[in-house]
Enzyme design. Sequence first.
Site, PDB file in Angstrom:
ATOM      1  N   TYR A 295      38.743  82.500  35.169  1.00 48.25           N
ATOM      2  CA  TYR A 295      38.218  81.132  35.284  1.00 48.25           C
ATOM      3  C   TYR A 295      38.947  80.350  36.382  1.00 48.25           C
ATOM      4  O   TYR A 295      38.333  79.588  37.132  1.00 48.25           O
ATOM      5  CB  TYR A 295      38.325  80.391  33.943  1.00 48.25           C
ATOM      6  CG  TYR A 295      37.254  80.833  32.957  1.00 48.25           C
ATOM      7  CD1 TYR A 295      35.921  80.500  33.172  1.00 48.25           C
ATOM      8  CD2 TYR A 295      37.561  81.584  31.836  1.00 48.25           C
ATOM      9  CE1 TYR A 295      34.923  80.917  32.286  1.00 48.25           C
ATOM     10  CE2 TYR A 295      36.578  82.002  30.946  1.00 48.25           C
ATOM     11  CZ  TYR A 295      35.264  81.666  31.187  1.00 48.25           C
ATOM     12  OH  TYR A 295      34.281  82.076  30.322  1.00 48.25           O
TER      13      TYR A 295
ATOM     14  N   ARG B 151      33.131  82.357  17.118  1.00 48.57           N
ATOM     15  CA  ARG B 151      32.288  81.192  17.414  1.00 48.57           C
ATOM     16  C   ARG B 151      31.515  80.704  16.189  1.00 48.57           C
ATOM     17  O   ARG B 151      30.416  80.169  16.319  1.00 48.57           O
ATOM     18  CB  ARG B 151      31.302  81.493  18.544  1.00 48.57           C
ATOM     19  CG  ARG B 151      31.965  81.776  19.875  1.00 48.57           C
ATOM     20  CD  ARG B 151      32.564  80.499  20.441  1.00 48.57           C
ATOM     21  NE  ARG B 151      33.135  80.719  21.753  1.00 48.57           N
ATOM     22  CZ  ARG B 151      32.516  80.416  22.885  1.00 48.57           C
ATOM     23  NH1 ARG B 151      31.327  79.902  22.850  1.00 48.57           N
ATOM     24  NH2 ARG B 151      33.102  80.621  24.030  1.00 48.57           N
TER      25      ARG B 151
ATOM     26  N   ASP C  66      39.651  75.744  22.513  1.00 50.20           N
ATOM     27  CA  ASP C  66      39.069  76.580  23.562  1.00 50.20           C
ATOM     28  C   ASP C  66      40.196  77.264  24.321  1.00 50.20           C
ATOM     29  O   ASP C  66      41.321  76.758  24.348  1.00 50.20           O
ATOM     30  CB  ASP C  66      38.208  75.756  24.530  1.00 50.20           C
ATOM     31  CG  ASP C  66      37.330  76.681  25.370  1.00 50.20           C
ATOM     32  OD1 ASP C  66      36.271  77.096  24.884  1.00 50.20           O
ATOM     33  OD2 ASP C  66      37.741  77.031  26.496  1.00 50.20           O
TER      34      ASP C  66
ATOM     35  N   ARG D 251      29.645  66.301  17.206  1.00 50.02           N
ATOM     36  CA  ARG D 251      30.050  66.410  18.615  1.00 50.02           C
ATOM     37  C   ARG D 251      29.168  65.582  19.555  1.00 50.02           C
ATOM     38  O   ARG D 251      29.429  65.551  20.766  1.00 50.02           O
ATOM     39  CB  ARG D 251      29.974  67.887  19.050  1.00 50.02           C
ATOM     40  CG  ARG D 251      31.204  68.773  18.766  1.00 50.02           C
ATOM     41  CD  ARG D 251      32.360  68.515  19.712  1.00 50.02           C
ATOM     42  NE  ARG D 251      31.917  68.169  21.046  1.00 50.02           N
ATOM     43  CZ  ARG D 251      31.473  69.031  21.946  1.00 50.02           C
ATOM     44  NH1 ARG D 251      31.480  70.302  21.681  1.00 50.02           N
ATOM     45  NH2 ARG D 251      31.046  68.617  23.119  1.00 50.02           N
TER      46      ARG D 251
ATOM     47  N   ARG E 225      27.874  75.560  17.956  1.00 47.34           N
ATOM     48  CA  ARG E 225      26.536  75.011  18.140  1.00 47.34           C
ATOM     49  C   ARG E 225      25.447  75.571  17.242  1.00 47.34           C
ATOM     50  O   ARG E 225      24.355  75.026  17.207  1.00 47.34           O
ATOM     51  CB  ARG E 225      26.125  75.168  19.603  1.00 47.34           C
ATOM     52  CG  ARG E 225      26.892  74.228  20.492  1.00 47.34           C
ATOM     53  CD  ARG E 225      26.644  74.511  21.926  1.00 47.34           C
ATOM     54  NE  ARG E 225      27.146  75.831  22.267  1.00 47.34           N
ATOM     55  CZ  ARG E 225      27.019  76.378  23.459  1.00 47.34           C
ATOM     56  NH1 ARG E 225      26.395  75.732  24.408  1.00 47.34           N
ATOM     57  NH2 ARG E 225      27.510  77.568  23.702  1.00 47.34           N
TER      58      ARG E 225
HETATM   59  O1  CP3 Z   1      34.405  79.232  16.215  1.00 46.24           O
HETATM   60  C1  CP3 Z   1      35.212  79.620  17.079  1.00 46.24           C
HETATM   61  O2  CP3 Z   1      35.192  80.785  17.524  1.00 46.24           O
HETATM   62  C2  CP3 Z   1      36.320  78.694  17.534  1.00 46.24           C
HETATM   63  C3  CP3 Z   1      36.072  77.978  18.728  1.00 46.24           C
HETATM   64  C4  CP3 Z   1      36.092  78.633  20.088  1.00 46.24           C
HETATM   65  C5  CP3 Z   1      35.491  77.981  21.195  1.00 46.24           C
HETATM   66  N1  CP3 Z   1      35.778  78.684  22.322  1.00 46.24           N
HETATM   67  C6  CP3 Z   1      34.743  76.717  21.104  1.00 46.24           C
HETATM   68  C7  CP3 Z   1      33.756  76.414  22.150  1.00 46.24           C
HETATM   69  C8  CP3 Z   1      36.676  79.802  20.579  1.00 46.24           C
HETATM   70  C9  CP3 Z   1      37.418  80.896  19.830  1.00 46.24           C
HETATM   71  C10 CP3 Z   1      36.471  79.819  21.992  1.00 46.24           C
HETATM   72  C11 CP3 Z   1      37.009  80.868  22.875  1.00 46.24           C
HETATM   73  C12 CP3 Z   1      36.469  80.997  24.237  1.00 46.24           C
HETATM   74  N2  CP3 Z   1      36.164  79.995  25.126  1.00 46.24           N
HETATM   75  C13 CP3 Z   1      36.310  82.230  24.896  1.00 46.24           C
HETATM   76  C14 CP3 Z   1      36.619  83.568  24.298  1.00 46.24           C
HETATM   77  C15 CP3 Z   1      35.558  83.981  23.344  1.00 46.24           C
HETATM   78  C16 CP3 Z   1      34.307  84.495  23.974  1.00 46.24           C
HETATM   79  O3  CP3 Z   1      33.258  83.896  23.699  1.00 46.24           O
HETATM   80  O4  CP3 Z   1      34.363  85.483  24.698  1.00 46.24           O
HETATM   81  C17 CP3 Z   1      35.822  81.971  26.183  1.00 46.24           C
HETATM   82  C18 CP3 Z   1      35.466  82.999  27.227  1.00 46.24           C
HETATM   83  C19 CP3 Z   1      35.736  80.553  26.336  1.00 46.24           C
HETATM   84  C20 CP3 Z   1      35.309  79.785  27.521  1.00 46.24           C
HETATM   85  C21 CP3 Z   1      34.128  78.969  27.161  1.00 46.24           C
HETATM   86  N3  CP3 Z   1      34.218  77.718  26.579  1.00 46.24           N
HETATM   87  C22 CP3 Z   1      32.752  79.321  27.254  1.00 46.24           C
HETATM   88  C23 CP3 Z   1      32.229  80.601  27.837  1.00 46.24           C
HETATM   89  C24 CP3 Z   1      32.021  78.260  26.691  1.00 46.24           C
HETATM   90  C25 CP3 Z   1      30.521  78.180  26.459  1.00 46.24           C
HETATM   91  C26 CP3 Z   1      29.797  77.522  27.560  1.00 46.24           C
HETATM   92  C27 CP3 Z   1      28.419  77.105  27.079  1.00 46.24           C
HETATM   93  O5  CP3 Z   1      28.230  75.906  26.853  1.00 46.24           O
HETATM   94  O6  CP3 Z   1      27.565  77.990  26.915  1.00 46.24           O
HETATM   95  C28 CP3 Z   1      32.938  77.273  26.296  1.00 46.24           C
HETATM   96  C29 CP3 Z   1      32.624  76.009  25.613  1.00 46.24           C
HETATM   97  C30 CP3 Z   1      32.813  76.076  24.135  1.00 46.24           C
HETATM   98  N4  CP3 Z   1      33.928  76.532  23.503  1.00 46.24           N
HETATM   99  C31 CP3 Z   1      31.884  75.629  23.172  1.00 46.24           C
HETATM  100  C32 CP3 Z   1      32.480  75.836  21.915  1.00 46.24           C
HETATM  101  C33 CP3 Z   1      31.936  75.478  20.559  1.00 46.24           C
HETATM  102  C34 CP3 Z   1      30.549  74.997  23.451  1.00 46.24           C
HETATM  103  C35 CP3 Z   1      30.797  73.573  23.766  1.00 46.24           C
HETATM  104  C36 CP3 Z   1      29.688  72.688  23.313  1.00 46.24           C
HETATM  105  O7  CP3 Z   1      29.546  72.489  22.086  1.00 46.24           O
HETATM  106  O8  CP3 Z   1      29.023  72.177  24.201  1.00 46.24           O
END
Ligand code: CP3
Length: 361
Positions: A167, A43, A92, A56, A47
């Site tokens: 999910y 991640r 994602d 974004r 953010r």
């Molecule tokens: O930098 C990186 O790691 C690359 C980008 C990345 C994202 N999601 C971007 C993202 C990666 C590798 C993921 C994987 C992901 N997505 C996982 C596995 C990793 C982990 O954290 O265990 C999971 C479980 C998800 C599902 C998911 N998508 C979640 C739990 C969330 C966060 C929800 C929140 O807003 O708290 C997302 C959204 C997401 N994916 C964001 C990002 C940058 C946030 C979106 C935003 O900017 O609003």
Amino acid sequence: MATDTTGDAARDDATRPDGPTDSPFVRACRRRSVPHTPVWFMRQAGRSLPEYRQIRANVAMLESCRRPELVTEITLQPVRRHNVDAAILFSDIVVPVAAAGVDLDIVPGTGPVVAEPVRSAPDVERIRPIDLSDVGYVDEAVRMLVKELGDTPLIGFAGAPFTLASYLVEGGPSRTHAKTKALMYGEPDLWHALAGRLAEVTLAFLRVQIEAGVSAVQLFDSWAGALSEADYRRFVLPHSTTVLGGLADAGVPRIHFGVGTAELLGAMGEAGADVVGVDWRTPLDVATGRIGPDKAVQGNLDPCLLFAPWPVIEAEVRRILDEGRAAPGHVFNLGHGVLPETDPEVLTRVVALVHELSARN
Ligand code: CP3
């Protein structure tokens, strides 16, 4: 007179590694000698960075994953800022599932939300196989990034069948995974049909990324730690093996990661990983004892530690580097993703510290 760049190019070639496949990150994944312990952060693109929040501001999460130029810019942001040893594709885990026809969205502050949760055989049937034409924007983004990144490796990724299924079955994030487990225990045939289908989607998605040029892949089974080892082996391992085993000949290292997986580390390695990701609960020397001598480890600073005073962080980085020496290869990372409130300056300092402390001369 035209500028002659030949001399410069020759000098660069002599001092630079031989492209991303010879980078410290890929070498550590392959358990080869490294000039320093490589470091990147799960991640890292996201953010915690003001430049990310700005770019974004008016684009929904899923939409941003489908715009190659935006994906390229967001993926490069942490590389420019922190000097990390690898980039991770901005995307994602639910992107390929949406491409397979599942109606879902990523809700800010919540995560993936599925319009009609998957609970029956017809629901499973509606998840269709994907190919390059369904995710052309990912292919395009990876190709752009590989050009931009030069010697810095790009990590591709996907969600593993259990985490994706959670999910889909729950309809959104879940603390207990109760509906997922009810389906798994109550209707094992339906469970295996669902997980099998997700494994095929995931495998196809990772193949697209590898064809386009990523230097490694990470399979996120973030929520697998909810299962006992016996249930993991029975309900999950065969499907994760379809994915990782299916990439055995792809020529790139495969990283497999989950949270709360202390009891599963050995089994997760058996799924076909070259590197096993470890969360902050298990010291890396203990982890490598469970995983075995033929795999590298990745981890494992507690993301919450980044809010502690610097001397505390420094001591923890030293401890993790020391414990990582027990493994045949170590990629420094957090034990889970960067939290949005993290001060990016601290991440930059951690990268510099890891490089300094681990420099081999
Ligand atoms: O930098 C990186 O790691 C690359 C980008 C990345 C994202 N999601 C971007 C993202 C990666 C590798 C993921 C994987 C992901 N997505 C996982 C596995 C990793 C982990 O954290 O265990 C999971 C479980 C998800 C599902 C998911 N998508 C979640 C739990 C969330 C966060 C929800 C929140 O807003 O708290 C997302 C959204 C997401 N994916 C964001 C990002 C940058 C946030 C979106 C935003 O900017 O609003």
